[in-house]
Structure formats: C-alpha cells, structure tokens
Design a protein around this motif. Structure first.
Motif, PDB file in Angstrom:
ATOM      1  N   TYR A 101       0.882  -0.897  -0.131  1.00 47.05           N
ATOM      2  CA  TYR A 101      -0.238  -0.153   0.020  1.00 47.05           C
ATOM      3  C   TYR A 101       0.751   1.172  -0.067  1.00 47.05           C
ATOM      4  CZ  TYR A 101      -3.411  -3.534   1.893  1.00 47.05           C
ATOM      5  OH  TYR A 101      -4.101  -4.556   2.149  1.00 47.05           O
ATOM      6  N   TYR A 102       1.542   1.558  -1.077  1.00 48.13           N
ATOM      7  CA  TYR A 102       2.391   2.648  -1.199  1.00 48.13           C
ATOM      8  C   TYR A 102       2.028   3.673  -2.307  1.00 48.13           C
ATOM      9  CZ  TYR A 102       4.568  -0.607   1.569  1.00 48.13           C
ATOM     10  OH  TYR A 102       5.066  -1.504   2.443  1.00 48.13           O
ATOM     11  N   TYR A 103       2.310   4.849  -2.303  1.00 44.11           N
ATOM     12  CA  TYR A 103       2.074   5.862  -3.233  1.00 44.11           C
ATOM     13  C   TYR A 103       2.772   5.628  -4.666  1.00 44.11           C
ATOM     14  CZ  TYR A 103       0.470   8.274   0.808  1.00 44.11           C
ATOM     15  OH  TYR A 103       0.198   8.821   1.999  1.00 44.11           O
ATOM     16  N   PHE A 105       2.783   6.650  -7.370  1.00 35.78           N
ATOM     17  CA  PHE A 105       3.348   7.944  -8.471  1.00 35.78           C
ATOM     18  C   PHE A 105       4.666   8.341  -7.898  1.00 35.78           C
ATOM     19  CE2 PHE A 105       2.560  11.251  -5.061  1.00 35.78           C
ATOM     20  CZ  PHE A 105       1.326  10.672  -4.551  1.00 35.78           C
ATOM     21  N   LEU A 106       5.204   7.919  -6.479  1.00 36.75           N
ATOM     22  CA  LEU A 106       6.542   8.158  -6.128  1.00 36.75           C
ATOM     23  C   LEU A 106       7.592   7.261  -6.409  1.00 36.75           C
ATOM     24  CD1 LEU A 106       5.873   9.395  -2.140  1.00 36.75           C
ATOM     25  CD2 LEU A 106       5.907  10.810  -4.286  1.00 36.75           C
ATOM     26  N   GLU A 110      12.037   8.681  -3.144  1.00 34.68           N
ATOM     27  CA  GLU A 110      11.219   9.779  -2.824  1.00 34.68           C
ATOM     28  C   GLU A 110      10.110   8.895  -1.636  1.00 34.68           C
ATOM     29  OE1 GLU A 110      10.148  12.566  -6.551  1.00 34.68           O
ATOM     30  OE2 GLU A 110       9.027  10.736  -6.323  1.00 34.68           O
ATOM     31  N   PHE A 114      10.217  10.263   1.857  1.00 33.26           N
ATOM     32  CA  PHE A 114       8.667  10.926   2.572  1.00 33.26           C
ATOM     33  C   PHE A 114       8.946  10.376   4.053  1.00 33.26           C
ATOM     34  CE2 PHE A 114       4.066   9.899   3.261  1.00 33.26           C
ATOM     35  CZ  PHE A 114       3.802  11.111   3.601  1.00 33.26           C
ATOM     36  N   TYR A 115       8.869   9.029   4.271  1.00 32.55           N
ATOM     37  CA  TYR A 115       8.716   8.166   5.510  1.00 32.55           C
ATOM     38  C   TYR A 115       9.927   8.772   6.587  1.00 32.55           C
ATOM     39  CZ  TYR A 115       5.023   5.241   3.410  1.00 32.55           C
ATOM     40  OH  TYR A 115       3.819   5.085   2.861  1.00 32.55           O
ATOM     41  N   CYS A 117      11.158  11.603   6.638  1.00 31.19           N
ATOM     42  CA  CYS A 117      10.516  13.021   7.178  1.00 31.19           C
ATOM     43  C   CYS A 117       9.553  12.669   8.164  1.00 31.19           C
ATOM     44  CB  CYS A 117      10.128  13.528   5.840  1.00 31.19           C
ATOM     45  SG  CYS A 117      10.132  15.447   6.374  1.00 31.19           S
ATOM     46  N   LEU A 118       8.787  11.708   8.171  1.00 31.87           N
ATOM     47  CA  LEU A 118       7.953  11.738   9.137  1.00 31.87           C
ATOM     48  C   LEU A 118       8.500  11.061  10.620  1.00 31.87           C
ATOM     49  CD1 LEU A 118       5.021   9.842   7.239  1.00 31.87           C
ATOM     50  CD2 LEU A 118       5.145  12.435   7.618  1.00 31.87           C
ATOM     51  N   GLN A 162      10.917   0.528   3.838  1.00 28.15           N
ATOM     52  CA  GLN A 162      10.204   1.493   4.540  1.00 28.15           C
ATOM     53  C   GLN A 162       9.826   1.284   5.871  1.00 28.15           C
ATOM     54  OE1 GLN A 162       6.851   1.985   5.582  1.00 28.15           O
ATOM     55  NE2 GLN A 162       6.391  -0.240   5.359  1.00 28.15           N
TER      56      GLN A 162
END
Lengths: 260, 259
Positions: A101-103, A105-106, A110, A114-115, A117-118, A162
C-alpha cells in the motif's frame, strides 16, 4: 522472566493484556462480532515472535490494535510501555503490511525520504539510511523509478525498506512473504534472519509454518480471537505434535476426514 | 509541522504528476485566446469583455480543481490503503488531515498564481496598464476562498463515501453561496415565521464566499481596496477554514479503519 526451558527473556517490548475488540453491528439485523476475546501475550527484546492462526482468527485485528488503527474495547496494548493509541508509541516501530500500500506515483527514493521525514530524520541521516536500505533490499538500481513500475516482489522489498527507515527496535510484519515467489520469500526470510542477528525484535503473522519454524523464537497460536497456545517452537512441538504443522492442526482442533 | 508539510508535499507531487492542472490551464488559455482573437465587439469593450470571460473561466476552473482535488484526497488514501503505512508512523490523524489540506491549498495556490499571471499578461497586452496591487488583492482573496472550499470538501469526504457525490454537493453549495448567498438576508426579511428565521440563520451560518470575489473590481478598474478590509476578509476565511477542519477532524478521529 523465564520460559519453560529456563531461558531468560529480555525486557517486554510489546505487552498485550486481556485485549478485547468487538466490532459493533452496522445494521439492526447484524450481531456484534468479538474479534479478540481477551488475549494476553508479551514479546520481549530481541525475540522473533510468530503469530499463527487460521483466517479470521484475529491476527490482523491484533496488528491493527498495535498500530492504533482499531481502538480496543477492553484490555490494554502497549509498545515500550506506551499506550498504542498515542502516536509516539510508533516512533520506534516498523510496519510492513500484507499487501503493498504505497504511493505508486513516487519513486522508491522519494517514498523512503517521505517516511524518513515523518520520523524526523535529518537530511544527511535520511540519505545514509536510504542508501543502506536500497542496498539491503537490492533496489539501488531502480531508486529513481516510480513504484507503479515495480513487480510485486520489488514492491514488497520497498515495503520492507520503508519499515526499516527509522532503524526500528520492533518490526511488525503482517504476512511478509504472502504472494511472493520462492526467490522473493527467501530474500525476505534472509532479511528477517539478518534483523534477528542484529538483535531486533520482530513480531510477525504468517501462514507459512516452515518459515515460522525456521526463524521464530516464540510462537502464539490464535483461534476465534483467543490465544490457544504459546511458547517456543520446541515447547509446542514437544507438547502437541512432532512438527509445528502437526502441533498447529491439533491446537486449532482440525481433524482430517478420510477421502472416500 | 514538518510532518504536515511532508504530507502536503506528497499531495502536491501527486497533483503535478496527475496533470489535471495542465488540462484545465490549457483549456482556459485556449478558450480565452480564441475569444480574444475574435473581434466581434467594438474595440473599446473587447478588453473588458475578455477580462470578464477570462476571470470567469479562472473562477470555474479553480473551483472545480479545488473541489475535485480535495474530494479524492482522503478517500483515495482509504481506498488505496496507503493510509495504513502512513498512520503506522508516529503521525496523528489531525496531522494527516492538516497535511492533506495544506497540500491541496498550496497546489491550488500554485495553479491560481499561474492563472493570474496569464490573466495579467493578457490584460496588460490589451489595456497597456498593470494594476498590480489590485491583482495581488484579487489573487489573495481568491486563494483564501479556496481554503474554505478545500476544508469544506475534506470534511465532506469523511462524511460521504463517494468522492463524486461529495464533489457535486460541495460544488452546488459553493456556487449557490456565490450566486445567492448575499441575497439570503433580504429574502429572510420578506419571509415570516420559522422559514424566515431559518433563512436568516442560514445567511449568518454560511461562509460568504462572495466576499472574496473581486472580479468586478478588476474588470472595471475600480482600484485597490482598503488593506484593512482584505485583512478582515482573511480573518473571516481563516475562522471558517478552522471550523470546517475541526469538523473534519472530529469525523476522522473516530473513523474505524479496516485494512
């Protein structure tokens, strides 16, 4: 704390105490469903804990509670002594869902950034971890490629990356090898073994009994929302059968019928 | 804050890569240029007419873009189940909601800026003047209005499962407010009994999006509006946006998520 074989277990990282989850009916004709009926278990530092059970036993619900997706209707669940409903409880965990279940389009890089950064990682730290993880899951060559172009095995490996982005102390893996080919399964298993050697705590649900037998220190068998048995693989096989599969079938009460 | 921004940036990347904005921009630009090239009115009025058409197209395009974008943010996260790896991180649901809002609003701001730049160039080429301060005010108020619409749509997306239903309802409400919102109090005075009270209550409860419409000011070159009024309108918009986001958070906070 000691197990039946007298080995001392480390500090409890995951603590589940008389946990209950009841799904309220959506309509008047539906009855409430008890997904978990007061389960208790603990996972200790450095253990690889296998969570087994037939479909609908409550494995995924337990994961959902630990991740704060589903609120418990009774009992408690704690990670590092913190109530799982608080976001800070998830600061030191990594989670790999059963499906990817990942984005899409990234790109792989990227997504990991993103993760990172979270988790509040600095740019330098994020760069270092992204490089290391892409090497670990053998996706260095496709770091700039969008995830929608990845095969299922590659998506599962980026999922594993991730889950490890924050260098977690505990990994929650929901059927990590589900739907993978034998090579993909072997790679994921190797990574779990490597994490075990690094002293990480791993809590994973699986249907692959051979895999559980190979990598797990402790096992809990769940049925109808209750823990039917738990202990080391050796304890379960000694008490219930010659192999983990036999023990599992006996514990869940499966009696094979002869084919006419 | 960095988590909210990180979520917002992912939203912006998605919009940029989905190319919705390019389609809307090209359509708006084509229609405006086509109308501008046909001189079927006398020369004195063509510039004003062109500005009116261009601004109307920008308003429609931006309203559609803001609503459609915001309407699919949370449903696509839930449907695609990307919400699960996201919430498995130390991120609260309010941060997810704020991140989604910020992503949509910033993306709409970027698109709006491109539209206004296009409009300014087109207008300046016809009128040989560039009332920059008026354009800045119009852009800012338009953007504040989009914040209200985006927050309303996000809340709606948590109450209605189908993004299309939510988008349709929010578009009807927004267009309704823009067209008749300012007249509701006059209607309320003429009505008696409960109907009048309800109409008056609706007038005071709805966010008056028409406050943010500076199209007439720009079309007729009425000059810059007092900055105090702009500040008050901004505060009014911020309050409504906050209330709508609070409603969204209350709906999202207890939502049961089933992988």
């Amino acid at each position: 704390m000691e197990n039946a074989t007298g080995q001392a277990r480390g500090e409890a990282i995951v603590e589940i105490d008389r946990l209950q989850v009841e799904y309220r009916p959506k309509g008047l004709r539906q009855a409430a469903k008890m997904a978990l009926r007061g389960i208790s278990l603990s996972v200790h530092r450095g253990e690889v804990f296998g969570f087994l059970g037939p479909n609908g036993a409550g494995k995924t619900t337990t994961m959902q509670v630990l991740l704060g997706f589903t609120p418990p209707t009774g009992g408690t669940a704690r990670l590092f002594g913190v109530d799982v409903r608080k976001p800070i409880a998830r600061q030191r965990i990594g989670y790999l869902p059963e499906l990817t279940y990942y984005y899409k389009f990234l790109t792989a890089e990227e997504l990991l950034r993103f993760y990172a950064c979270l988790f509040g990682l600095s740019r330098a730290e994020a760069d270092r971890r992204i490089d290391g993880l892409l090497r670990l899951v053998e996706l260095e060559g496709v770091r700039k490629k969008a995830i929608r172009h990845f095969s299922k095995g590659m998506q599962q490996r980026i999922g594993l990356a991730q889950a490890l982005i924050n260098d977690p102390e505990v990994l929650l893996l929901d059927e990590p090898t589900s739907g993978l080919d034998p090579l993909g399964r072997m790679k994921v298993r190797q990574i779990i073994q490597r994490l075990k050697q690094e002293g990480k705590t791993v809590f994973f649900s699986s249907h692959e009994l051979g895999e559980v037998e190979t990598v797990c220190d402790h096992v809990a068998i769940l049925m109808d929302g209750m823990v039917k048995a738990q202990g080391t693989v050796g304890e379960l096989t000694a008490n219930h059968g010659q192999s983990l599969e036999q023990a599992f079938l006996k514990i869940i009460g499966y009696a094979p019928r002869e084919v006419a | 804050m960095s988590k909210v921004l990180a979520i917002a940036m992912v939203g912006i990347k998605e919009l940029v890569r989905r190319k919705d904005f390019y389609v809307l921009f090209i359509l708006t630009a084509l229609i405006t240029l086509l109308l501008g090239s046909i001189n079927f009115f006398n020369e004195d009025h063509i510039a004003r007419y062109l500005k009116e058409v261009c601004l109307l197209l920008i308003w429609v395009a931006m309203l559609v873009m803001a609503v459609v974008t915001a309407a699919r943010q949370l449903p696509s996260e839930l449907e695609g189940k990307t919400i699960f790896p996201l919430l498995a991180k130390p991120v609260s649901r309010v941060e997810v909601l704020l991140g989604k809002f910020a992503g949509c609003w910033l993306a709409c701001g970027l698109a709006l800026l491109v539209f206004y730049l296009f409009f300014a160039v087109l207008s300046a080429s016809r009128e040989q003047t560039l009332p920059l301060a008026s354009y800045v005010q119009a852009f800012w108020l338009h953007w504040v209005m989009l914040a209200i619409v985006t927050a309303m749509t996000l809340w709606g997306s948590l109450l209605l499962s189908a993004p299309s239903s939510n988008a349709t309802i929010v578009l009807i409400i927004s267009i309704g407010i823009l067209l008749v919102g300012q007249h509701l109090n006059k209607v309320a005075v003429q009505l008696s009994g409960l109907t009048g009270v309800v109409t008056a209550a609706v007038y005071y409860a709805i966010p008056h999006l028409e406050f943010y419409d500076m199209r007439s000011v720009i079309i007729h070159n009425w000059g810059t509006q007092p900055w105090g009024i702009i500040a008050l309108a901004t505060l009014y918009g911020a309050c409504y946006t906050a209330v709508l986001l609070l409603g969204g958070w209350l709906a999202f906070r207890r939502k049961v998520l089933n992988p």
